[in-house]
Design an enzyme around this catalytic site. Structure first.
Site, PDB file in Angstrom:
ATOM      1  N   LYS B 184       0.862  -1.187   0.000  1.00  0.00           N
ATOM      2  CA  LYS B 184       0.000   0.000   0.000  1.00  0.00           C
ATOM      3  C   LYS B 184       0.892   1.229   0.000  1.00  0.00           C
ATOM      4  O   LYS B 184       1.457   1.616   1.026  1.00  0.00           O
ATOM      5  CB  LYS B 184      -0.900  -0.004   1.242  1.00  0.00           C
ATOM      6  CG  LYS B 184      -2.236   0.708   1.059  1.00  0.00           C
ATOM      7  CD  LYS B 184      -2.141   2.214   0.923  1.00  0.00           C
ATOM      8  CE  LYS B 184      -2.009   2.911   2.266  1.00  0.00           C
ATOM      9  NZ  LYS B 184      -1.935   4.398   2.083  1.00  0.00           N
ATOM     10  N   GLU B 258       9.018   0.554  11.278  1.00  0.00           N
ATOM     11  CA  GLU B 258      10.104   1.530  11.132  1.00  0.00           C
ATOM     12  C   GLU B 258       9.446   2.891  11.244  1.00  0.00           C
ATOM     13  O   GLU B 258       8.721   3.304  10.342  1.00  0.00           O
ATOM     14  CB  GLU B 258      10.813   1.316   9.789  1.00  0.00           C
ATOM     15  CG  GLU B 258      12.235   1.840   9.809  1.00  0.00           C
ATOM     16  CD  GLU B 258      12.321   3.269   9.362  1.00  0.00           C
ATOM     17  OE1 GLU B 258      12.095   4.161  10.217  1.00  0.00           O
ATOM     18  OE2 GLU B 258      12.590   3.508   8.181  1.00  0.00           O
ATOM     19  N   CYS B 292      13.063   9.987   8.188  1.00  0.00           N
ATOM     20  CA  CYS B 292      12.832   9.562   9.569  1.00  0.00           C
ATOM     21  C   CYS B 292      14.126   9.586  10.372  1.00  0.00           C
ATOM     22  O   CYS B 292      14.112   9.810  11.572  1.00  0.00           O
ATOM     23  CB  CYS B 292      12.196   8.180   9.603  1.00  0.00           C
ATOM     24  SG  CYS B 292      12.970   7.025   8.477  1.00  0.00           S
ATOM     25  N   GLU B 389       9.045  15.266  16.085  1.00  0.00           N
ATOM     26  CA  GLU B 389       9.569  15.101  14.732  1.00  0.00           C
ATOM     27  C   GLU B 389       8.881  16.110  13.816  1.00  0.00           C
ATOM     28  O   GLU B 389       7.657  16.095  13.674  1.00  0.00           O
ATOM     29  CB  GLU B 389       9.299  13.671  14.251  1.00  0.00           C
ATOM     30  CG  GLU B 389       9.906  13.394  12.895  1.00  0.00           C
ATOM     31  CD  GLU B 389       9.734  11.937  12.474  1.00  0.00           C
ATOM     32  OE1 GLU B 389       8.638  11.390  12.685  1.00  0.00           O
ATOM     33  OE2 GLU B 389      10.698  11.368  11.932  1.00  0.00           O
TER      34      GLU B 389
END
Lengths: 289, 498
Positions: B184, B258, B292, B389
């Protein structure tokens, strides 16, 4: 004729930060032998006890993780040595709690001692098996090493009071993790006696912490605790597993699910339980002049 | 005075043949959704609609999982491993052959500079398939027992920051280990995964081995909660990762995550400053900071903070922001208006909490989503811009005095994906590397990736590794592991119990 001498009974307490406190809650619960006779009152650990145990485990983590692998291996081996010296006491306690013949208890204690030895030997070999030096497509070099995950909470197997406990604690601590483990609910006495061995084996206080009490109550606290990095659910059954896993997701804990079928703790182990509570760290550096 | 300005050097987009609409890739062919709808994907640099893309509904996810199960049972599971390897080698070669097309399409759909999609993303995609191709027939030597088995069907949900590269990170190890996949892609970047599906057709990969279901969060939820999966792999935000872990609680479905990061990039007073500045820039401004493992917290030793920041500001003033297809461009477009809003909101929080914002003079294009390279100084550990973040081109600068303080601050985060260390002293690098709680530590470099090397997080940055031998583990049943779901028997899938 003289009266028979009255035995001095032991008070079974918790093992937190290398000390033996009672439950702060003041609660205890009756522990019976397999045949139902009264053996002792064990401490019924509380939410606060579980949190104290996590604090102790976190405090112990940096030094234990930084201890050399050789040192950790020797400490685990020493646990085996001391266990051997007290084997009769463990045989009696395992036989009382689990029932079965003395010969069976004998075999279980032998296996528990040998398991410490087996895991002790892994301390300085984990990196050789799980680490790597991989080739890069460029002027870099890197190496990958397994490191301990951190504070690992465990729910010891309900069916195997000593061998099962050792089989889940030894692989956690040999790599440098610290542990908070909930002893088998109905048969907690060998676990507490084991802490007397741990306390005298050069294992720094807080590396292994043992709680006794209701597994469901304590497991829920540990699964939701934000300073626990991983949880082993092998002593938990049924519907509780899903709820504990959901709680564990709150800080992305590594979860070891209970095996699908009843685990045979007497079978030869593989390093899977050990590797499950390690993290791979990869360190890069450029190459050049 | 001489005009040193660069002339535009745009890469031609003619190499890409965009279709006006794209279907779902299920069972080897493209089809319309049975219970889904469609959505538009836009070029974030111009807000131009690139194509209409099918949005898979639960029924489509069902079809895709069923196709993957059939393919696993009938074809991919029983196939000789050396043959599986050759399919993956083919894919690697086709990616190389069509690399320019993939790079241009990636930059169009994602907004990243062509220099990065061309020189980083696409080459790594080919390398990843090439690396894992070679594992397919060597699994018994990988250290996961003498008879490692595939898990079965993997559902894989990937993010928008490296759309094609993340597809490769997910598909290559899964396929090499003998699993089949339902992938996806992210809602804002579906196009390169669909082009990869065309490449899989060219490779004659058997139908159903890889299925691509495009869509938004609803499609992702339908996929990860589907009870026909043996494995879920997710790359994305920590928030969604936790939601997926809750969804899979109490099942036997294996999971790897992750997730996010807030990496510290630690610069000591003996670091080579010019190299460190390049590393800081690469650490946070690579891919607009949509990374990330970005080095989003600069920890610089107090004694060199001033020269490092002066040098860094000079360097930032030379960064070129603009058309992602221009080969001179350093900083492309922010991937979506949603992400741009989030970056603006966090930057505003930085101002409000008392940090000092610095941005170079920078002309932003009129259309599209843009955010200039940004530094915040005077940041304290409690500031949101030091804890959360941002996933954008925003660097938070903190200082430290001693190595112990650097470690303390670097580890003071729930994340643990990556970290950087800059010093000329070897023993200090190793001392730091031992103490930084992160899955990747880059010493005197940053943001390096290689298919042969593991990558993944500590703590709330996720669990499991991608890349290298370690990356196979997520897709193999090990030792005496028994996989639970009764669907294995229903589907007659003998490999799972083999």
């Amino acid at each position: 004729m003289a009266d028979p001498r009255l035995a001095v009974r032991k008070t079974y307490k918790l093992f937190i930060g290398g000390k033996f406190p009672r439950s702060e809650s003041g609660r205890s619960y009756e522990v019976g032998a397999a045949d139902g006779t009264f053996l002792a009152n064990a401490a019924q650990g509380s939410r606060k006890d579980a949190r104290d145990a996590v604090v102790a485990a976190r405090k112990a983590f940096p030094l234990w993780a930084e201890a050399t692998a050789y040192n950790r291996g020797q400490v685990l081996y020493r646990v085996a040595e001391l266990l051997e010296g007290r084997r009769d006491q463990f045989v009696a306690e395992v036989a009382d709690g689990e029932g079965g013949s003395p010969a069976e208890a004998d075999r279980l204690v032998d296996a528990a001692i040998d398991r410490w030895v087996w895991y002790a030997g892994w301390a300085d070999k984990i990196a050789a098996v799980a680490g790597a030096a991989d080739p890069e497509a460029g002027p870099y070099i890197n190496f990958s090493v397994p490191e301990p995950t951190g504070v690992v909470a465990g729910d010891a197997p309900q069916s195997s009071s000593l061998l099962g406990l050792v089989s889940v604690v030894a692989p956690v601590v040999v790599s440098g993790n610290t542990a908070v483990v909930v002893a088998a609910e109905r048969t907690p006495l060998p676990a507490i006696t084991l802490t007397e061995v741990l306390a005298t084996s050069d294992l720094p206080g807080g590396v292994v912490n043992v709680l006794t009490g209701r597994t469901g109550e304590l497991a829920a606290v540990l699964a939701a605790h934000m300073d626990v990095n991983a949880i082993d659910l092998c002593g938990v059954t049924g519907q509780d597993v899903a709820a504990l896993e959901r709680a564990a997701a709150g800080n992305v804990k590594r979860v070891m699910r209970p095996a699908g079928e009843a685990e045979d703790w007497a079978a030869d182990p593989d390093p899977q339980r050990l590797l499950a509570f390690t993290e791979i760290k990869t360190v890069w550096h450029p190459v050049g002049v | 005075m001489t005009d040193w300005d660069y002339a535009p050097a745009p890469e031609s987009r003619d190499v890409v043949r965009l279709r006006s609409s794209y279907g779902l890739f299920i069972d080897g062919r493209f089809s319309e959704p049975v219970d889904g709808s469609s959505f538009k994907t836009v070029n974030p640099a111009s807000e131009e609609v690139l194509a209409e893309v099918a949005e898979a509904g639960p029924g489509d996810v069902d079809r895709a999982v069923a196709a993957a199960r059939r393919a696993h049972t009938d074809v991919w599971g029983p196939m000789r491993p050396a043959e599986r390897a050759k399919y993956l080698y083919r894919v690697a070669r086709l990616v190389q052959e069509r690399s320019r097309e993939l790079a241009v399409l990636e930059s169009l759909d994602n907004g990243k500079p062509i220099r990065e999609s061309r020189d980083v993303d696409v080459p790594l995609v080919a390398a990843h398939f090439f690396h894992y191709a070679g594992w397919a027939d060597k699994l018994q030597h990988a250290g996961f027992g003498p008879d490692p088995r595939p898990l079965g069907v993997a559902g894989q949900v990937i993010p928008w920051n490296f759309p094609l590269l993340m597809a490769a990170w997910k598909l290559a190890p899964a396929l090499a280990a003998g699993n089949t996949c339902v992938l996806k892609p992210a809602e804002t970047t579906p196009l390169t995964a669909l082009l990869l599906a065309e490449i899989l057709q060219q490779a004659d990969l058997p139908p159903g081995v890889v299925n691509v279901v495009t869509g938004a969060g609803g499609t992702g939820r339908a996929l990860v909660s589907h009870d026909g999966l043996d494995k879920v792999a997710f790359t994305g935000s920590t928030e969604v990762g936790k939601e997926i872990a809750r969804t899979l609680a109490g099942t036997r479905t294996r999971l790897t995550l992750e997730l996010g990061g807030k990496a510290a990039n630690v610069v000591f007073d003996d670091a080579p400053i010019d190299q460190a500045v390049e590393g800081i820039v690469n650490g946070i401004f690579f891919n607009q900071g949509h990374v990330c493992c970005a080095g989003s917290r600069l920890l610089v030793q107090e004694s060199v903070a001033e020269p490092v920041l002066d040098s860094l500001k000079r360097r930032l003033a030379t960064l070129r922001l603009g058309d992602p297809l221009d080969k001179n461009t350093d900083i492309g477009a922010i991937n979506s208006s949603v992400q741009l809003d989030r970056i603006r909101e966090l930057a505003a929080a930085g101002d409000a909490e008392g940090a000092q914002r610095w941005q170079p003079a920078c002309q932003l294009p009129d259309r599209g989503y843009w955010f200039p390279p940004t530094l915040f100084t005077g940041v304290s550990q409690s500031h949101r811009i030091a804890r959360e973040e941002i996933f954008g081109p925003v660097l938070s600068v903190l200082t430290f005095r001693t190595p112990a303080e650097a470690v303390e601050k670097a580890n003071n985060t729930p994340y643990g994906l990556s970290a950087g260390v800059w010093t000329e002293k070897g023993s200090r690098i190793l001392w730091m590397a031992q103490r930084l709680r992160a899955g990747v530590v880059w010493a005197n470099t940053f943001n390096r990736f290689d298919p042969a090397s593991p990558f993944g997080g500590y703590k709330e940055s996720g669990f499991g590794r991608e890349g290298g031998r370690h990356g196979l583990e997520a897709y193999l049943a090990e030792g005496n592991e028994t996989l639970g779901p009764p669907k294995a028997e229903l589907s007659g899938d003998g490999a799972r119990h083999g």
